[in-house]
Write an enzyme that holds these catalytic residues in place. Structure first.
Site, PDB file in Angstrom:
ATOM      1  N   HIS A 163      44.650  36.466 -14.113  1.00  0.00           N
ATOM      2  CA  HIS A 163      44.805  35.748 -15.833  1.00  0.00           C
ATOM      3  C   HIS A 163      46.335  37.260 -16.140  1.00  0.00           C
ATOM      4  CE1 HIS A 163      44.652  36.161 -20.346  1.00  0.00           C
ATOM      5  NE2 HIS A 163      43.597  37.256 -20.317  1.00  0.00           N
ATOM      6  N   CYS A 173      40.059  34.023 -25.789  1.00  0.00           N
ATOM      7  CA  CYS A 173      39.998  34.834 -26.872  1.00  0.00           C
ATOM      8  C   CYS A 173      41.300  36.384 -26.936  1.00  0.00           C
ATOM      9  CB  CYS A 173      38.750  35.470 -26.061  1.00  0.00           C
ATOM     10  SG  CYS A 173      38.614  36.565 -24.438  1.00  0.00           S
ATOM     11  N   CYS A 226      45.479  38.878 -25.237  1.00  0.00           N
ATOM     12  CA  CYS A 226      45.715  37.738 -24.343  1.00  0.00           C
ATOM     13  C   CYS A 226      46.512  36.947 -24.723  1.00  0.00           C
ATOM     14  CB  CYS A 226      43.983  37.904 -23.829  1.00  0.00           C
ATOM     15  SG  CYS A 226      43.722  39.312 -23.072  1.00  0.00           S
TER      16      CYS A 226
END
Length: 409
Positions: free
Chosen positions: A365, A395, A92
């Protein structure tokens, strides 16, 4: 050491990451990123022969997203053959890491013009892989660090920290409200560029994922998403996420609280940031919007996976000689509601300064692209409010977090 200046940022809208439903699902991932690159070139009159590198994050470098999507996208955008590219995967945090590497190249004096960002067609990537464990069948690593699914980790952290479902759903509703207000009032307009089909028709020119009518009552009706997944067989030997969790936390009984409403949305999108040295910017009439103050990356428990933003922020602040009081606005990726909740609680940060235009629970996302999107959102809002400093962190898989602090010029 040279400074690294942010000249401009751009991104696509986020499209629902589901084939047959999302507006960007049938757009080639290279085209998503090339759309952003082309927009940055045109808006800033970039001489692409001078671009030292195009650095792109991508979390699933398979199929259409393989073969160095950074280079292929730059070529697709019609950029000079002299403009090289490379792709990276920090889950991510890929796009934010791409920005960090671009800044480090410039600050070292070895580069003068870099375009960093990322791309993820999650609708496409979903067709390329099945359910896997983080150790990819490396039994030695699994014995050292049993790493379950990220959603299971979110529920595990909430259980260990005493964070309730009500806490997470209140934040989820607030994220939707903030995103809706930001969209209706044009807070994203400076950075968002439309995506077109090959025939020239508009594929998407607005955020597709937000659900502004979300309510607490509605969220309360949703079943926890990762409860059924907990005992799902991962191999023929009976491995499950429950067994991975119990290997590290044998006495913990997880309370499953995360679901589609208080977790990040699955979407498609791309992002980019133009970085330049002061010398190059001045020589070519570029007006900087901000400078990179510092970059940092920190690790934390891989078994919990999502807790590294706090140590990453502490590390970045220490490197910069700053304190939390010096930061005007924060972007902390809403991978799951528990992530910003723990960040704000552990660091005693006012929620009025965090994700003020909503976050991934409302907007989505796109794994490899999100970090640079957040940086652009942060800078746009700092300018709108006439604020000075901002911090962005997120994170990532494996228990890591990149963190970047910027200051307006």
């Amino acid at each position: 050491m040279s400074e690294a200046w942010i000249i401009d940022t751009a991104r696509t809208p986020r499209g629902i990451g589901k084939i047959g439903k999302g507006a960007l699902a049938d757009v080639h991932p290279q085209r998503l990123l090339s759309t952003v690159l082309k927009a940055l070139q045109e808006r800033n009159d970039l001489n692409t022969e001078d671009v030292d590198d195009v650095i792109a994050g991508c979390g699933s470098q398979v199929g259409k997203q393989a073969a160095c999507i950074a280079r292929m996208s730059a070529l697709d955008a019609g950029w000079s053959e002299l403009a090289t590219g490379f792709s990276l995967d920090r889950f991510c945090g890929s796009a934010l890491t791409a920005v960090q590497l671009g800044a480090m190249g410039i600050m070292s004096g070895m580069q003068h013009l870099v375009v960093s960002g990322g791309v993820e067609s999650m609708s496409y990537a979903a067709t390329q892989r099945g359910m896997v464990t983080m150790d990819r069948d490396n039994l030695h690593l699994r014995a050292l660090h049993p790493q379950p699914h990220q959603g299971v980790c979110a529920d595990l952290i909430a259980t260990l920290e005493g964070i309730t479902r009500e806490d997470t759903e209140k934040l989820a509703v607030e994220s939707q409200k903030r995103a809706d207000y930001a969209i209706r009032n044009g807070h994203f307009d400076r950075s968002v560029v439309p995506v077109y089909h090959e025939d020239g028709s508009v594929a998407l020119d607005r955020e597709e994922f937000p659900r502004p009518n979300t309510t607490l009552d509605g969220l309360a009706q949703l079943k926890p998403a990762f409860e059924a997944l907990y005992d799902y067989p991962l191999d023929d030997a009976g491995l499950s996420y429950r067994k991975l969790v119990e290997q590290a936390y044998p006495d913990v009984k997880i309370t499953h609280i995360h679901h589609a409403g208080n977790s990040s949305g699955v979407v498609d999108g791309a992002s980019g940031v133009v970085l330049a040295s002061p010398e190059y910017a001045r020589a070519h009439g570029m007006k900087p919007r901000a400078r990179i103050v510092t970059v940092a990356t920190s690790g934390d428990s891989p078994e919990l996976m999502l807790n590294a933003p706090v140590p990453a922020a502490k590390k970045a602040l220490k490197q910069a000689g700053m304190t939390l009081k010096d930061i005007d606005l924060f972007e902390v990726n809403e991978a799951f509601a528990v992530v910003p909740l723990k960040f704000m609680r552990d660091l005693d940060v006012d929620d009025a300064k965090v994700n003020v235009n909503g976050g991934a629970m409302a907007l989505g996302h796109p794994i490899g692209a999100t970090g640079a999107m957040l940086l652009g959102t942060l800078l746009d809002e700092m300018e709108r409010r006439d604020l000075t400093t901002g911090l962005v962190t997120m994170c990532t898989g494996g228990g890591m977090a990149p963190c970047t602090i910027i200051e307006r010029i």
